[in-house]
Motif scaffolding. Structure first.
Motif, PDB file in Angstrom:
ATOM      1  N   PHE A   1     -12.368  -0.319   3.600  1.00  0.00           N
ATOM      2  CA  PHE A   1     -13.741  -0.363   4.088  1.00  0.00           C
ATOM      3  C   PHE A   1     -13.798  -0.827   5.540  1.00  0.00           C
ATOM      4  O   PHE A   1     -14.876  -1.026   6.086  1.00  0.00           O
ATOM      5  N   GLY A   2     -12.614  -1.028   6.123  1.00  0.00           N
ATOM      6  CA  GLY A   2     -12.538  -1.455   7.514  1.00  0.00           C
ATOM      7  C   GLY A   2     -11.623  -2.631   7.747  1.00  0.00           C
ATOM      8  O   GLY A   2     -11.602  -3.199   8.839  1.00  0.00           O
ATOM      9  N   SER A   3     -10.836  -3.002   6.724  1.00  0.00           N
ATOM     10  CA  SER A   3      -9.993  -4.195   6.867  1.00  0.00           C
ATOM     11  C   SER A   3      -8.510  -3.899   7.002  1.00  0.00           C
ATOM     12  O   SER A   3      -7.753  -4.752   7.488  1.00  0.00           O
ATOM     13  N   ASP A   4      -8.033  -2.711   6.589  1.00  0.00           N
ATOM     14  CA  ASP A   4      -6.585  -2.476   6.583  1.00  0.00           C
ATOM     15  C   ASP A   4      -6.263  -0.987   6.577  1.00  0.00           C
ATOM     16  O   ASP A   4      -6.289  -0.347   5.533  1.00  0.00           O
ATOM     17  N   SER A   5      -5.924  -0.438   7.748  1.00  0.00           N
ATOM     18  CA  SER A   5      -5.614   0.992   7.825  1.00  0.00           C
ATOM     19  C   SER A   5      -4.201   1.314   7.364  1.00  0.00           C
ATOM     20  O   SER A   5      -3.799   2.486   7.383  1.00  0.00           O
ATOM     21  N   SER A   6      -3.445   0.305   6.928  1.00  0.00           N
ATOM     22  CA  SER A   6      -2.117   0.574   6.353  1.00  0.00           C
ATOM     23  C   SER A   6      -2.209   0.876   4.866  1.00  0.00           C
ATOM     24  O   SER A   6      -1.218   1.271   4.255  1.00  0.00           O
ATOM     25  N   PHE A   7      -3.389   0.638   4.281  1.00  0.00           N
ATOM     26  CA  PHE A   7      -3.587   0.832   2.840  1.00  0.00           C
ATOM     27  C   PHE A   7      -2.510   0.063   2.059  1.00  0.00           C
ATOM     28  O   PHE A   7      -1.764   0.631   1.265  1.00  0.00           O
ATOM     29  N   ALA A   8      -2.456  -1.252   2.337  1.00  0.00           N
ATOM     30  CA  ALA A   8      -1.504  -2.158   1.667  1.00  0.00           C
ATOM     31  C   ALA A   8      -0.062  -1.739   1.910  1.00  0.00           C
ATOM     32  O   ALA A   8       0.778  -1.833   1.021  1.00  0.00           O
ATOM     33  N   GLY A   9       0.219  -1.270   3.128  1.00  0.00           N
ATOM     34  CA  GLY A   9       1.588  -0.940   3.491  1.00  0.00           C
ATOM     35  C   GLY A   9       2.006   0.484   3.192  1.00  0.00           C
ATOM     36  O   GLY A   9       3.145   0.864   3.455  1.00  0.00           O
TER      37      GLY A   9
ATOM     38  N   LYS B   1       0.753   3.248   4.610  1.00  0.00           N
ATOM     39  CA  LYS B   1       0.677   4.072   5.813  1.00  0.00           C
ATOM     40  C   LYS B   1       0.937   3.215   7.049  1.00  0.00           C
ATOM     41  O   LYS B   1       0.864   1.989   7.000  1.00  0.00           O
ATOM     42  N   THR B   2       1.217   3.874   8.170  1.00  0.00           N
ATOM     43  CA  THR B   2       1.347   3.174   9.439  1.00  0.00           C
ATOM     44  C   THR B   2      -0.047   2.911   9.992  1.00  0.00           C
ATOM     45  O   THR B   2      -0.813   3.851  10.216  1.00  0.00           O
ATOM     46  N   PRO B   3      -0.434   1.652  10.192  1.00  0.00           N
ATOM     47  CA  PRO B   3      -1.798   1.352  10.640  1.00  0.00           C
ATOM     48  C   PRO B   3      -2.112   1.981  11.991  1.00  0.00           C
ATOM     49  O   PRO B   3      -1.247   2.083  12.860  1.00  0.00           O
ATOM     50  N   GLN B   4      -3.385   2.392  12.152  1.00  0.00           N
ATOM     51  CA  GLN B   4      -3.808   3.081  13.372  1.00  0.00           C
ATOM     52  C   GLN B   4      -4.779   2.278  14.230  1.00  0.00           C
ATOM     53  O   GLN B   4      -4.917   2.528  15.421  1.00  0.00           O
ATOM     54  N   GLY B   5      -5.493   1.333  13.621  1.00  0.00           N
ATOM     55  CA  GLY B   5      -6.325   0.417  14.402  1.00  0.00           C
ATOM     56  C   GLY B   5      -7.601   0.976  14.985  1.00  0.00           C
ATOM     57  O   GLY B   5      -8.111   0.442  15.972  1.00  0.00           O
TER      58      GLY B   5
END
Length: 253
Positions: free
Chosen positions: A200-208, A210-214
């Motif tokens: 919802f806006g807290s973690d673009s890695s999806f708990a590790g 994916k590579t977060p995009q920020g």
């Protein structure tokens, strides 16, 4: 902070136990850099609601992951509800291949597939939308590992779903009227044991996973894999309208 004091700001994702007050660093255990969230006590970002049981699903990863079981279909709503505005969220199926993601209102049964009744609207893995147990042709099918985004326009009664950043078209929600709406996801087939991780806006890695995009929303809030569409915001307390409360009137004694 004294000789034995410490101040943990959790600012450095690669060393969450770093002591900002001195040299009393902590050693993180079972924590990865992707476990660092952008929300805080002053801006709380939505998660799956642990107080609303969705069948026999199991929550983990700070209530951002919901894993269904073979006992039946189910879904979970968000902790934050909205009745106006535009909001964006994302989800990834990490386990299983039969899921549904969308919106719901109070009154429906979370012990069933999202879109099964008149209280929820969803985009299913088979490439259809479903409302009141009616499937309609919509967009591409999706499966484990695909990132599904949802731009929910409460005021105009539409949702645009995205598959890996590509729009699948606008979905008009039949019977949409002013109400309190929750965002969520879950199983769509009995025995599928599908596991969703929502952002919802807290973690673009999806708990590790994916590579977060920020990517952030227009208010500079959030951590999304894909940039939210223009005008759509993270589902968090900072993006909610100010309550109509006048302290001198409502808290007068």
């Amino acid at each position: 902070y004294g000789t034995n004091g410490f101040h943990l700001k959790f600012e450095n994702a690669s060393s969450l136990g770093n002591d900002s007050a001195g040299s009393n660093n902590w050693t993180p255990s079972n924590l990865a850099a992707t476990d660092q969230m952008v929300d805080s006590p002053t801006n709380n970002v939505a998660t799956f609601n642990p107080l609303v049981q969705g069948g026999a699903d199991v929550l983990s990863e700070g209530n951002l992951k919901s894993l269904g079981t073979s006992s039946g279909k189910s879904y979970r709503p968000s902790t934050i509800a909205v009745n106006s505005g535009k909001f964006y969220f994302e989800g990834v199926i990490t386990i299983g291949t039969a899921g549904a993601i969308g919106v719901c209102i109070e009154g429906g049964s979370t012990d069933n597939s999202m879109g099964k009744d008149d209280f929820s609207w969803a985009y299913h893995t088979g490439g259809t939308t479903r409302h009141n147990d009616v499937n309609s042709s919509y967009g591409s099918s999706y499966t484990t590992g695909d990132i599904i985004g949802a731009a929910v326009d409460i005021d105009n009664g539409t949702i645009v779903f995205f598959k890996n950043g590509a729009s699948q078209g606008s979905y008009s929600i039949v019977g949409f009227s002013p109400d309190t709406y929750f965002l969520g996801a879950g199983d769509s087939t009995t025995g599928s044991s599908t596991g969703w991780v929502l952002n919802f806006g807290s973690d673009s890695s999806f708990a590790g996973a994916k590579t977060p995009q920020g990517n952030q929303d227009a208010n500079g809030i959030g951590d999304f894999y894909y940039a939210p569409p223009t005008g759509f915001l993270a589902l968090c307390t900072a993006n909610l309208p100010e309550p109509d409360v006048i302290p001198s009137e409502h808290f007068n004694y």
